[in-house]
Design a protein around this motif. Structure first.
Motif, PDB file in Angstrom:
ATOM      1  N   SER A 474       0.841  -1.195   0.000  1.00 23.45           N
ATOM      2  CA  SER A 474       0.000   0.000   0.000  1.00 23.45           C
ATOM      3  C   SER A 474       0.879   1.250   0.000  1.00 23.45           C
ATOM      4  O   SER A 474       1.935   1.280   0.637  1.00 23.45           O
ATOM      5  CB  SER A 474      -0.906   0.016   1.235  1.00 23.45           C
ATOM      6  N   PHE A 475       0.421   2.266  -0.715  1.00 24.75           N
ATOM      7  CA  PHE A 475       1.144   3.533  -0.742  1.00 24.75           C
ATOM      8  C   PHE A 475       0.273   4.632  -0.148  1.00 24.75           C
ATOM      9  O   PHE A 475      -0.881   4.819  -0.543  1.00 24.75           O
ATOM     10  CB  PHE A 475       1.534   3.900  -2.175  1.00 24.75           C
ATOM     11  N   TYR A 476       0.836   5.325   0.852  1.00 21.10           N
ATOM     12  CA  TYR A 476       0.154   6.433   1.514  1.00 21.10           C
ATOM     13  C   TYR A 476       0.923   7.720   1.266  1.00 21.10           C
ATOM     14  O   TYR A 476       2.159   7.729   1.186  1.00 21.10           O
ATOM     15  CB  TYR A 476       0.085   6.191   3.027  1.00 21.10           C
ATOM     16  N   ASP A 477       0.196   8.808   1.172  1.00 26.08           N
ATOM     17  CA  ASP A 477       0.790  10.131   1.058  1.00 26.08           C
ATOM     18  C   ASP A 477       0.207  11.009   2.155  1.00 26.08           C
ATOM     19  O   ASP A 477      -1.000  11.287   2.159  1.00 26.08           O
ATOM     20  CB  ASP A 477       0.493  10.735  -0.319  1.00 26.08           C
ATOM     21  N   MET A 478       1.053  11.376   3.122  1.00 28.21           N
ATOM     22  CA  MET A 478       0.627  12.189   4.257  1.00 28.21           C
ATOM     23  C   MET A 478      -0.554  11.568   4.989  1.00 28.21           C
ATOM     24  O   MET A 478      -1.509  12.247   5.374  1.00 28.21           O
ATOM     25  CB  MET A 478       0.270  13.609   3.782  1.00 28.21           C
ATOM     26  N   GLY A 479      -0.505  10.247   5.167  1.00 31.19           N
ATOM     27  CA  GLY A 479      -1.547   9.564   5.917  1.00 31.19           C
ATOM     28  C   GLY A 479      -2.756   9.172   5.109  1.00 31.19           C
ATOM     29  O   GLY A 479      -3.669   8.525   5.641  1.00 31.19           O
ATOM     30  N   SER A 480      -2.801   9.520   3.840  1.00 28.38           N
ATOM     31  CA  SER A 480      -3.948   9.179   2.996  1.00 28.38           C
ATOM     32  C   SER A 480      -3.543   8.110   1.990  1.00 28.38           C
ATOM     33  O   SER A 480      -2.504   8.229   1.321  1.00 28.38           O
ATOM     34  CB  SER A 480      -4.454  10.422   2.248  1.00 28.38           C
ATOM     35  N   TRP A 481      -4.358   7.079   1.888  1.00 27.13           N
ATOM     36  CA  TRP A 481      -4.068   5.999   0.962  1.00 27.13           C
ATOM     37  C   TRP A 481      -4.222   6.497  -0.468  1.00 27.13           C
ATOM     38  O   TRP A 481      -5.230   7.091  -0.849  1.00 27.13           O
ATOM     39  CB  TRP A 481      -5.013   4.836   1.219  1.00 27.13           C
ATOM     40  N   GLU A 482      -3.185   6.236  -1.291  1.00 30.83           N
ATOM     41  CA  GLU A 482      -3.191   6.691  -2.673  1.00 30.83           C
ATOM     42  C   GLU A 482      -3.330   5.543  -3.666  1.00 30.83           C
ATOM     43  O   GLU A 482      -3.703   5.759  -4.811  1.00 30.83           O
ATOM     44  CB  GLU A 482      -1.892   7.456  -2.966  1.00 30.83           C
ATOM     45  N   GLY A 483      -3.009   4.333  -3.232  1.00 29.49           N
ATOM     46  CA  GLY A 483      -3.108   3.203  -4.145  1.00 29.49           C
ATOM     47  C   GLY A 483      -2.204   2.074  -3.708  1.00 29.49           C
ATOM     48  O   GLY A 483      -1.528   2.141  -2.691  1.00 29.49           O
ATOM     49  N   ASP A 484      -2.208   1.008  -4.510  1.00 25.97           N
ATOM     50  CA  ASP A 484      -1.365  -0.147  -4.236  1.00 25.97           C
ATOM     51  C   ASP A 484      -0.340  -0.306  -5.352  1.00 25.97           C
ATOM     52  O   ASP A 484      -0.561   0.125  -6.499  1.00 25.97           O
ATOM     53  CB  ASP A 484      -2.199  -1.426  -4.140  1.00 25.97           C
ATOM     54  N   TYR A 485       0.755  -0.920  -5.027  1.00 25.07           N
ATOM     55  CA  TYR A 485       1.757  -1.253  -6.025  1.00 25.07           C
ATOM     56  C   TYR A 485       2.280  -2.657  -5.729  1.00 25.07           C
ATOM     57  O   TYR A 485       1.990  -3.229  -4.682  1.00 25.07           O
ATOM     58  CB  TYR A 485       2.899  -0.236  -6.041  1.00 25.07           C
TER      59      TYR A 485
END
Length: 734
Positions: A474-485
């Motif tokens: 999982s990829f988060y940006d500043m605590g918000s989930w942005e997507g999976d890789y």
């Protein structure tokens, strides 16, 4: 001259026999079967001793054989009680080798999966029993071996003559054992069919629990013709007959032998039957309560006992056990090796020819052999050549070395994961193991490899693996989930392990793999390569003294991992990665356990993206799965566990947890040197509560966490997370 010698010998025999005088009364004691219920016999013995009512003869069966055997060998009731209360019965009756009896790498590997089947040329074979009883044998050997030797392996020469009852599976007949090794007679008498392995190396056949034919063996005392017979009967009564397989089998023996039990009662002058309705046949954890029930039942019968004895003097004359000088060992041999090379196990045997026989050392040798995992049963045999010389024969029964391992796990971050491992151990007879592994879920992983531990004269092992794995992250940006890789890794590793102690090891090796990334459209990922090689040496140290590898309630774990990637070996960058952790459980009281952990991770150079630290979910309460993917981390966790009640045994209580953790993912220099400029809001903080317990398929954990409760405004920062998992974590890649 010959007449004088014969006269002296006859006098010695007569003095040792110490016949009863006309006014002395002999008392025979019968101790029934009963599993954990049979511990009530100890309470019976305590009261009889206290009231100065001596026992002249004993007949016993199953648990009664353990208690009666120790009593006949010279242990008093207090000593037997101490042994029974302090033994960890749950570990002794475990279906697997204790995790603390193997070197750490082997221990961890052996506990990863829930189910294990053996195979011969890939044809599965089902076990004939659940529990081997080898650990119980070791306990009995340590308690009885020297006494057996001193009494010339005759049950009539013990302090109190005894008879032990078992059943021969071949002939179907009852066997009344009078001589040989008492520990082995007891071992045969407690072998409950379908639960414990039968005693297959016995002279009397293949022996199982005597309760199969005679649960309550009073009539074997007829051989001694005692004046009075006191019998202790421990049997399941009422609605609470238990649901475990041990309870069911024990209850079946009661039902099958009901008529004989009633008949045997008529042969006894006094029958002591403790009220054990609130217990089950596997309540070993309640040994103290069961012993107390035996005391109370005996005290209730004291007037009846005194009435029968009235006017007579109970015989308080026992056989004298004289310690014999231990002989020298002429030679030591190992019998039963078919695939295993003698050189593979010879270094485990410290007992050597030319030494004086030492039973404790010999039993330690047997334990070391069993701990290799190569044998399902080990035992010893002595062949006396003279009073001063003996041959030692160690008998081993090899395992079916092919195996299938199956695991299943679920958590609400990765969903279900299934694991299958197929292998063949003890290849070439040197103890090494070849295996193929397939894990389906997240991650998907395939491995083939060879491993071995304690290979040479020093405790040195090795592991070589080729692997391919694919894991969704999982990829988060500043605590918000942005997507999976997704990351695919293809490569291999080789490692040497030095087992410093049974609970610690040093590993040094080399790892090389290619990481291939499938990344979503995001400016953040534009700087990352599509693939990169990660190659370099590894170093690891681990000390793990948890009381249970998957569900600890005491102990701790300490780890240090170092990985260096080197461009000269083909890696994309030169980099250093260090990961260290300390986890410790502190039992404060029986209802409170403190849990403290420190995790430090740092790097230097340009560390590969595949090697970044992933933090969140179960290991960082209050935050999402892998919410933090960082090159650095400093994490502290602390909490309190409150054991509530047990469902699956005394070592597996349901535990209520209060948890808290705090972390910083900034560079180490900013944490160390800019401390005065940092505020509480610069840290990630989470709190939570939940429960954990162990189940037949592995640990269960349910946690509700709250993150960022310390940040203002709370409404914009606070987050709630629920984490659930069940099953053992058998994954190599996480």
């Amino acid at each position: 001259m010959n007449r004088v010698v014969i006269f002296i010998v006859i006098c010695i025999i007569c003095l040792n026999a110490q016949p009863l005088s006309d006014d002395e009364t002999s008392i025979g004691l019968t101790l029934s079967a009963g599993g954990a219920l049979g511990l009530a016999h100890i309470g019976v013995l305590k009261v009889l001793e206290r009231e100065h009512i001596p026992i002249s003869y004993v007949s016993s069966n199953s648990m009664g054989a353990i208690i009666g055997g120790l009593y006949a060998a010279g242990y008093n009731a207090a000593q037997i009680e101490s042994i029974a209360v302090n033994l960890d019965w749950e570990d002794l009756l475990s279906p697997s080798i204790l995790h603390t009896t193997r070197y750490l790498p082997k221990s961890q590997q052996s506990h990863k999966y829930v189910f294990r089947w053996s195979h011969d040329k890939f044809i599965p074979s089902m076990p004939t029993e659940i529990i081997s009883l080898q650990q119980v044998e070791f306990v009995l050997m340590r308690l009885l071996s020297k006494i057996e030797y001193d009494t010339d392996y005759s049950f009539d020469n013990f302090k109190i003559p005894i008879r032990v009852i078992a059943v021969d599976l071949v002939s179907g007949r009852r066997v009344v054992m009078k001589g040989g090794r008492l520990d082995q007679a007891v071992r045969g008498s407690i072998a409950m069919p379908a639960v414990f392995a039968p005693q297959t190396k016995a002279e009397d056949g293949i022996l199982v629990d005597g309760g199969v034919l005679q649960y309550f063996p009073v009539d074997p005392l007829d051989e001694f013709d005692p004046d009075i017979i006191i019998a202790s009967l421990t049997v399941l009564r009422g609605a609470n007959t238990g649901r475990s397989i041990m309870d069911v089998v024990s209850r079946l023996t009661n039902i099958v032998g009901f008529e004989d039990i009633e008949y045997q009662k008529t042969l006894a002058d006094i029958v002591i039957e403790p009220d054990l309705s609130q217990f089950s046949a596997q309540d070993y954890a309640r040994a103290g309560e069961i012993i107390k029930a035996g005391e109370e039942a005996t005290e209730a019968q004291l007037n009846a006992i005194r009435t029968i004895i009235a006017g007579r003097t109970p015989a308080a004359i026992y056989n004298t056990i004289n310690e014999k000088k231990l002989p020298y060992i002429r030679q030591i041999e190992v019998d039963g090796l078919e695939k295993t090379r003698t050189a593979t196990i010879r270094k485990k045997i410290l007992t050597q020819a030319g030494m004086s026989l030492d039973f404790n050392l010999l039993i330690d040798d047997l334990a070391r052999l069993y701990e290799t995992g190569l044998f399902k049963h080990v035992d010893y045999e002595l062949a006396s050549l003279s009073e001063d010389t003996v041959d030692v024969l160690i008998r081993v029964d090899e395992q079916a070395y092919g195996f299938y391992l199956l695991g299943a796990r679920y958590d609400n971050a990765n969903n279900a994961t299934l694991g299958l491992e197929i292998g063949q151990s003890n290849i070439f007879g040197i103890g090494a193991c070849i295996r193929a592994i397939m894990h389906l879920g997240d991650p998907n992983e395939y491995r083939v490899g060879i491993t071995d531990t304690k290979t040479f004269l020093i405790p040195l092992g090795y592991e070589i693996d080729l692997f391919w794995n694919s894991i969704d992250r999982s990829f988060y940006d500043m605590g918000s989930w942005e997507g999976d890789y997704n990351t695919d890794c293809r490569g291999g590793m080789a490692e040497l392990c030095y087992a410093w102690t049974e609970q610690s090891c040093f590993n040094i090796g080399m790892k090389a793999h290619q990481a291939v990334y499938r990344l979503p459209e995001s400016p953040f990922f534009d700087t990352l390569p599509e693939q990169e090689w990660v190659i370099g040496p590894t170093y690891n140290f681990e000390l793990n003294h948890y009381n249970n590898p998957h569900f600890p309630v005491s102990g701790g774990k300490y780890r240090f991992d170092l990985f260096i990637t080197l461009k000269k070996l083909g890696a994309r960058n030169d980099a250093l990665k260090i990961d260290a952790s300390i986890e410790q459980l502190f039992p404060i009281t029986s209802w409170l356990i403190a849990d403290i952990g420190v995790h430090v991770g740092t790097s230097a150079g340009q560390m590969a993206w595949a090697e970044y630290f992933h933090t969140g979910g179960a290991d960082f309460i209050g935050f999402g799965h892998e919410e933090f993917t960082t090159a650095y981390r400093l994490k502290l966790n602390f909490g309190f566990d409150f054991p509530l009640f047990s469902v699956f045994g005394k070592n597996n209580p349901i535990i209520f947890q209060l948890l808290a953790n705090i972390a910083s993912f900034a560079t180490p220099d900013s944490v160390l040197f800019d401390w005065g400029e940092r505020s509480l809001e610069d840290f990630e903080i989470g709190v939570g509560s939940g429960i954990r317990t162990d189940t037949p398929i592995g640990p269960l954990r349910l946690i509700f966490g709250i993150g960022n409760l310390h940040r203002r405004p709370i409404s914009d920062n606070i987050q709630y997370r629920l984490y659930f998992s069940v099953g053992k974590d058998f994954r190599y890649t996480k």
